[in-house]
Design an enzyme around this catalytic site. Structure first.
Site, mmCIF file in Angstrom:
data_model
loop_
_atom_site.group_PDB
_atom_site.id
_atom_site.type_symbol
_atom_site.label_atom_id
_atom_site.label_comp_id
_atom_site.label_asym_id
_atom_site.label_seq_id
_atom_site.Cartn_x
_atom_site.Cartn_y
_atom_site.Cartn_z
ATOM 1 N N HIS A 258 0.836 -1.201 0.000
ATOM 2 C CA HIS A 258 0.000 0.000 0.000
ATOM 3 C C HIS A 258 0.877 1.261 0.000
ATOM 4 O O HIS A 258 0.837 2.068 0.928
ATOM 5 C CB HIS A 258 -0.923 -0.013 1.223
ATOM 6 C CG HIS A 258 -2.379 -0.010 0.880
ATOM 7 N ND1 HIS A 258 -2.958 -1.019 0.152
ATOM 8 C CD2 HIS A 258 -3.369 0.879 1.158
ATOM 9 C CE1 HIS A 258 -4.253 -0.771 0.011
ATOM 10 N NE2 HIS A 258 -4.528 0.388 0.599
ATOM 11 N N ASP A 262 -3.449 7.184 -1.495
ATOM 12 C CA ASP A 262 -4.709 6.858 -2.154
ATOM 13 C C ASP A 262 -4.381 6.330 -3.543
ATOM 14 O O ASP A 262 -3.297 6.588 -4.076
ATOM 15 C CB ASP A 262 -5.601 8.099 -2.230
ATOM 16 C CG ASP A 262 -7.043 7.769 -2.599
ATOM 17 O OD1 ASP A 262 -7.414 6.575 -2.547
ATOM 18 O OD2 ASP A 262 -7.801 8.702 -2.938
ATOM 19 N N GLY A 263 -5.305 5.587 -4.137
ATOM 20 C CA GLY A 263 -5.109 5.084 -5.491
ATOM 21 C C GLY A 263 -4.355 3.776 -5.583
ATOM 22 O O GLY A 263 -3.952 3.367 -6.682
ATOM 23 N N GLY A 265 -5.398 0.560 -5.141
ATOM 24 C CA GLY A 265 -6.088 -0.507 -5.859
ATOM 25 C C GLY A 265 -6.030 -0.325 -7.359
ATOM 26 O O GLY A 265 -5.717 -1.251 -8.112
ATOM 27 N N ARG A 266 -6.345 0.897 -7.818
ATOM 28 C CA ARG A 266 -6.337 1.159 -9.253
ATOM 29 C C ARG A 266 -4.928 1.075 -9.832
ATOM 30 O O ARG A 266 -4.725 0.525 -10.928
ATOM 31 C CB ARG A 266 -6.945 2.544 -9.523
ATOM 32 C CG ARG A 266 -8.473 2.581 -9.377
ATOM 33 C CD ARG A 266 -8.999 3.995 -9.342
ATOM 34 N NE ARG A 266 -8.663 4.649 -8.070
ATOM 35 C CZ ARG A 266 -8.786 5.961 -7.854
ATOM 36 N NH1 ARG A 266 -9.203 6.753 -8.825
ATOM 37 N NH2 ARG A 266 -8.482 6.464 -6.672
ATOM 38 N N THR A 267 -3.942 1.588 -9.104
ATOM 39 C CA THR A 267 -2.555 1.473 -9.572
ATOM 40 C C THR A 267 -2.129 0.009 -9.621
ATOM 41 O O THR A 267 -1.500 -0.437 -10.594
ATOM 42 C CB THR A 267 -1.614 2.259 -8.648
ATOM 43 O OG1 THR A 267 -2.022 3.625 -8.601
ATOM 44 C CG2 THR A 267 -0.178 2.173 -9.130
ATOM 45 N N ARG A 269 -3.925 -2.680 -10.030
ATOM 46 C CA ARG A 269 -4.544 -3.435 -11.126
ATOM 47 C C ARG A 269 -4.005 -2.986 -12.485
ATOM 48 O O ARG A 269 -3.960 -3.784 -13.426
ATOM 49 C CB ARG A 269 -6.066 -3.314 -11.039
ATOM 50 C CG ARG A 269 -6.642 -4.143 -9.889
ATOM 51 C CD ARG A 269 -8.164 -4.108 -9.858
ATOM 52 N NE ARG A 269 -8.682 -2.813 -9.443
ATOM 53 C CZ ARG A 269 -8.863 -2.424 -8.185
ATOM 54 N NH1 ARG A 269 -8.528 -3.239 -7.185
ATOM 55 N NH2 ARG A 269 -9.359 -1.234 -7.896
#
Length: 431
Positions: A258, A262-263, A265-267, A269
């Site tokens: 992590h 923020d971001g 999950g999108r990064t 994937r």
């Protein structure tokens, strides 16, 4: 799962040579037994209230929280581990089947008469965003891609598509700089203060807002991020690991680290597609794996938790199953778009090399347009753009969706409908 900001081998499985030496980490990792995949360990970290909350939170509450350390995750070093040793035969079989389908679908998509790679990339970015509860219909997403106002969610999804494009444009295995660049593209518009920068604050997943105490998962303290990401990149650079297994494990390890405020999950994937491209599974198109994950988001999150407990099989199985669902859904979308293309052939009264037909083909990638976009795409005068638009309006391919004289918009409803149908199929829960 993304954490909102808190206040404080290859396809043939061959062996391609030894790994380069890696410098010793500044921070300790848990050592793993040769035949096992290591679970997380944890360390006590003292909690200090974020300066911006001083004077806002009652002193007694601050004292109570600061008196108790919280337990932050310590990821294992994975660069030299053998993931196949830790996987059961059923997982290897599932991955093999999924890998065949990925490569076949990639070839199929490249042979279609429509720009399917762009269509698939947009559907993947929308699905990945939806996992984080960021939803936008296909029309609003297309409007946002034009740079027009379409709502915050649509802009966030459009930025995710740009980040995925950047991920696919990357050459070679995933590196620290590529990860930072993907995140910069993703977050530059919505949160420029953190875009392209590793966090320097704690993050956690779960309900607590003031402190990480009692959270479901507390990511490693920020001082460990550099070492963890370097180790992740070393694993991603290996050429003796099955590409889909490698992508699943890199993704799970990334979400465990992590590294951003923020971001994540999108990064994370988006990085999957860099790995699949580098492994040779995809050369032309994007397999919308996130659309497969949408069918069982709870299972996806459980698989990430299992990985952190020392079992990589569930996340590998999840990626294999999601790939099969995504390919099936993608093939349906490909058939629908090809059918639309055939129908348009009978309706568009223009030469095959005309601006109208060039625009018609482009509508599969950008199904909402304005005259400025069309003129730029065709390299034509404003009048030439209007001529192409009017030809498609007369054929029933385009309809005017905005009568604002200063910014008229036209949309290809047939394309928008099948993209929304793709999204609806992706949301159907796995039984």
């Amino acid at each position: 799962m993304e954490q909102p900001r808190q206040p404080a081998g290859r396809p043939d499985g061959g062996q391609y040579g030894a790994l380069p030496p890696r410098p010793e980490a500044d921070l300790d990792f848990r050592a793993a037994a040769p035949a096992a995949w290591p679970a997380l360990t944890f360390e006590d970290v003292d909690w200090r209230l974020s300066p911006e909350l001083e004077g806002v939170v009652p002193a007694y509450q601050v004292a109570r929280l600061e008196a108790r350390p919280y337990q932050s995750a310590v990821p294992a070093r994975i660069a030299d581990l053998d993931p196949l040793v830790a996987l059961p035969a059923t997982s290897i079989e599932a991955v093999s089947a999924a890998a065949v389908e990925i490569s076949a679908f990639d070839r199929e998509a490249s042979a279609l008469p429509v720009p399917m790679p762009t269509v698939l990339l947009r559907t993947e970015s929308a699905s990945s965003s939806q996992i984080e509860h960021l939803t936008a219909n296909s029309r609003n997403l297309a409007v946002a891609a034009l740079g027009e106002t379409a709502g915050q969610n649509a802009e966030l999804v459009a930025d995710n598509a740009s980040a995925m494009t950047r991920a696919l444009d990357s050459d070679g295995p995933v590196t620290r700089d590529q990860i930072l660049e993907i995140h910069r593209v993703l977050m530059e518009r919505s949160d420029p203060d953190i875009a392209g920068q590793f966090r320097r604050e704690p993050v956690w997943i779960g309900s607590p807002n003031l402190s990480p105490h009692g959270a479901d998962f507390i990511a490693p303290r920020w001082e460990r991020i550099d070492v963890c990401v370097d180790d992740l990149a070393a694993f991603a650079a290996r050429t003796d690991v099955n590409g889909l297994v490698q992508a699943a494990i890199v993704h799970a390890q990334f979400e465990t680290i992590h590294p951003f405020a923020d971001g994540n999950g999108r990064t994370g994937r988006a990085i999957v597609h860099t790995l699949l491209r580098d492994a040779g599974y995809t050369q032309h198109a994007t397999v919308p794996i996130s659309s497969g994950l949408l069918g069982d988001v709870d299972g996806y999150f459980r698989a990430l938790s299992a990985y952190r407990d020392g079992d990589p099989a569930p996340i590998v199985d999840t990626f294999a199953a999601s790939t099969l669902r995504a390919v099936a859904n993608g093939r349906t979308l490909a058939a629908q778009t090809s059918s639309i293309h055939e129908q348009w052939k009978a309706r568009i009264k223009a030469r095959s090399d005309s601006g109208a037909w060039r625009l018609a083909d482009h509508l599969f990638a950008q199904p909402v347009v304005n005259s400025t976009h069309v003129a730029r795409f065709l390299g034509s005068s404003p009048q030439g753009a209007f001529n192409a638009i009017n030809t498609l309006v007369e054929a029933g391919v385009l309809t005017q969706s905005s009568r604002d004289r200063r910014n008229q918009l036209w949309q290809a409803k047939d394309v928008l409908d099948v993209m929304d149908e793709f999204a609806a199929r992706a949301q159907r829960r796995v039984r």
